[in-house]
Design an enzyme around this catalytic site. Structure first.
Site, short mmCIF file in Angstrom:
data_model
loop_
_atom_site.label_atom_id
_atom_site.label_comp_id
_atom_site.label_asym_id
_atom_site.label_seq_id
_atom_site.Cartn_x
_atom_site.Cartn_y
_atom_site.Cartn_z
N GLY A 76 0.77 -1.24 0.00
CA GLY A 76 0.00 0.00 0.00
C GLY A 76 0.80 1.29 0.00
O GLY A 76 0.22 2.37 0.13
N TRP A 78 2.34 2.96 -2.46
CA TRP A 78 1.95 3.88 -3.55
C TRP A 78 0.55 4.45 -3.29
O TRP A 78 0.29 5.61 -3.54
CB TRP A 78 1.99 3.17 -4.91
CG TRP A 78 3.36 3.02 -5.49
CD1 TRP A 78 4.53 2.87 -4.81
CD2 TRP A 78 3.69 3.01 -6.89
NE1 TRP A 78 5.58 2.76 -5.69
CE2 TRP A 78 5.10 2.83 -6.97
CE3 TRP A 78 2.95 3.09 -8.05
CZ2 TRP A 78 5.78 2.77 -8.19
CZ3 TRP A 78 3.62 3.03 -9.28
CH2 TRP A 78 5.02 2.88 -9.34
N ASP A 115 -7.14 -10.43 -9.21
CA ASP A 115 -6.07 -10.69 -10.18
C ASP A 115 -6.34 -9.82 -11.40
O ASP A 115 -7.36 -10.00 -12.08
CB ASP A 115 -6.05 -12.18 -10.55
CG ASP A 115 -4.94 -12.51 -11.54
OD1 ASP A 115 -4.27 -11.59 -12.05
OD2 ASP A 115 -4.75 -13.71 -11.81
N LYS A 179 5.89 -0.26 -13.83
CA LYS A 179 7.18 -0.91 -13.63
C LYS A 179 7.50 -1.80 -14.84
O LYS A 179 6.65 -2.57 -15.29
CB LYS A 179 7.11 -1.78 -12.38
CG LYS A 179 8.48 -2.30 -11.93
CD LYS A 179 8.40 -3.62 -11.21
CE LYS A 179 7.67 -3.63 -9.90
NZ LYS A 179 8.47 -3.18 -8.76
C1 LIG Z 1 6.25 -4.45 -5.85
S1 LIG Z 1 4.72 -4.94 -5.21
C2 LIG Z 1 3.83 -3.41 -5.15
C3 LIG Z 1 4.26 -2.49 -4.06
C4 LIG Z 1 3.36 -1.30 -3.92
N1 LIG Z 1 3.46 -0.39 -5.06
C5 LIG Z 1 3.65 -0.51 -2.68
O1 LIG Z 1 4.12 0.63 -2.78
O2 LIG Z 1 3.40 -1.02 -1.58
C6 LIG Z 1 3.98 -5.73 -6.59
C7 LIG Z 1 2.58 -6.19 -6.32
O3 LIG Z 1 2.00 -6.59 -7.57
C8 LIG Z 1 1.03 -7.56 -7.26
N2 LIG Z 1 0.63 -8.26 -8.48
C9 LIG Z 1 1.40 -9.01 -9.31
N3 LIG Z 1 0.67 -9.53 -10.29
C10 LIG Z 1 -0.61 -9.09 -10.10
C11 LIG Z 1 -1.84 -9.31 -10.77
N4 LIG Z 1 -1.91 -10.09 -11.86
N5 LIG Z 1 -2.95 -8.71 -10.30
C12 LIG Z 1 -2.89 -7.93 -9.19
N6 LIG Z 1 -1.76 -7.70 -8.50
C13 LIG Z 1 -0.63 -8.28 -8.94
C14 LIG Z 1 1.74 -8.45 -6.24
O4 LIG Z 1 0.81 -9.20 -5.49
C15 LIG Z 1 2.49 -7.41 -5.40
O5 LIG Z 1 1.79 -7.09 -4.23
#
Ligand SMILES: C[S@@+](CC[C@H](N)C(=O)[O-])C[C@H]1O[C@@H](n2cnc3c(N)ncnc32)[C@H](O)[C@@H]1O
Length: 238
Positions: A76, A78, A115, A179
């Protein structure tokens, strides 16, 4: 835990005896990372928050009163930054966030555990958004398989889907931040973004680890191409 000669905390053999090597390295990295410590002090849920702070401090797309979608939001960081900058807590702006994982509540952020690649995700997101938005953020990272080619395709595929979604829901002039990883595999994505946005660039915030190929694609000034979804209703900012 002990300190080394530079004063940095180190995981000792004793304290980390039962941890696997990868967990030990991760823990040591966390303990020595100034952004992790800073996030704790600032009440931010992730060090990743500083990446968005840095990018927005330079490019100023998070403005009071706007609507933002945060894809891959957990834990959370961002969303916290976006909510504060748009004024989501007092209803001036709006933040809609999703993640595969659960995310504890953030005041003003409308979150769903979802998802993004699920067939019903775009419709669900559209119903949460209630109209077009100003900014789409994606910090999503696809799970890796260890097979380099497969991983690159999955990573780029996820960003391409996020970009297509952004083009469906952004207002003209809107911003997309996602990203990506430096691999050359995102050339098609960049070409498409250049068609749909006035400016497209790659940015690497100082808080993004130097030894990581992670970087962000920043596309600003959405040209407003026709959408495939009906997202024309005015934005609800309750
Ligand atoms: C690097 S973390 C994000 C960190 C976040 N921006 C923060 O500041 O706390 C990447 C996130 O992308 C999510 N993610 C990856 N593939 C996903 C998908 N298909 N649908 C939803 N979330 C996804 C992962 O569960 C993970 O929590």
């Amino acid at each position: 835990m002990a300190k080394d000669t530079t004063g940095r905390l180190r995981v000792t053999v004793k304290s980390a005896g039962r941890l696997k090597l990868s967990s030990k390295l991760w823990l040591e990295r966390q303990l020595n990372d100034p952004y992790v410590a800073q996030a704790k002090r600032d009440g931010l849920r992730s060090r990743a928050a500083y990446k968005l702070i840095e990018i927005d401090d330079k490019y100023h797309f998070l403005k009071p009163g706007i609507a933002v979608v945060d894809l891959g939001a957990a834990p959370g960081g961002w969303s916290q930054v976006a909510a504060k900058r748009v004024g989501a807590a007092d209803g001036r702006g709006k933040v809609v966030a999703i993640d595969l994982l659960e995310m504890p509540e953030i005041v003003g952020v409308d979150f769903a555990q979802l998802d993004f690649l699920h067939a019903e995700a775009p419709a669900k997101l559209l119903s949460m958004i209630g109209g077009k938005v100003d900014v789409v953020l994606s910090d999503m990272a696809a799970n890796t398989t260890g097979h380099r080619k497969t991983d690159q395709l999955r990573i780029v595929g996820l960003v391409e889907d996020a970009a297509a979604f952004a083009c469906d829901v952004l207002k003209p002039g809107g911003t997309f931040v996602a990203k990506v990883f430096q691999s050359g595999a995102d050339a098609t994505l960049v070409t498409q973004l250049k068609r749909d946005f006035v400016t497209v660039k790659h940015v690497k915030p100082a808080s993004s680890r130097k030894d990581s190929s992670e970087r962000y694609v920043l596309a600003m000034g959405f040209r407003g191409v026709p959408t495939t979804h009906d997202a024309d209703a005015p934005m609800a900012t309750s």
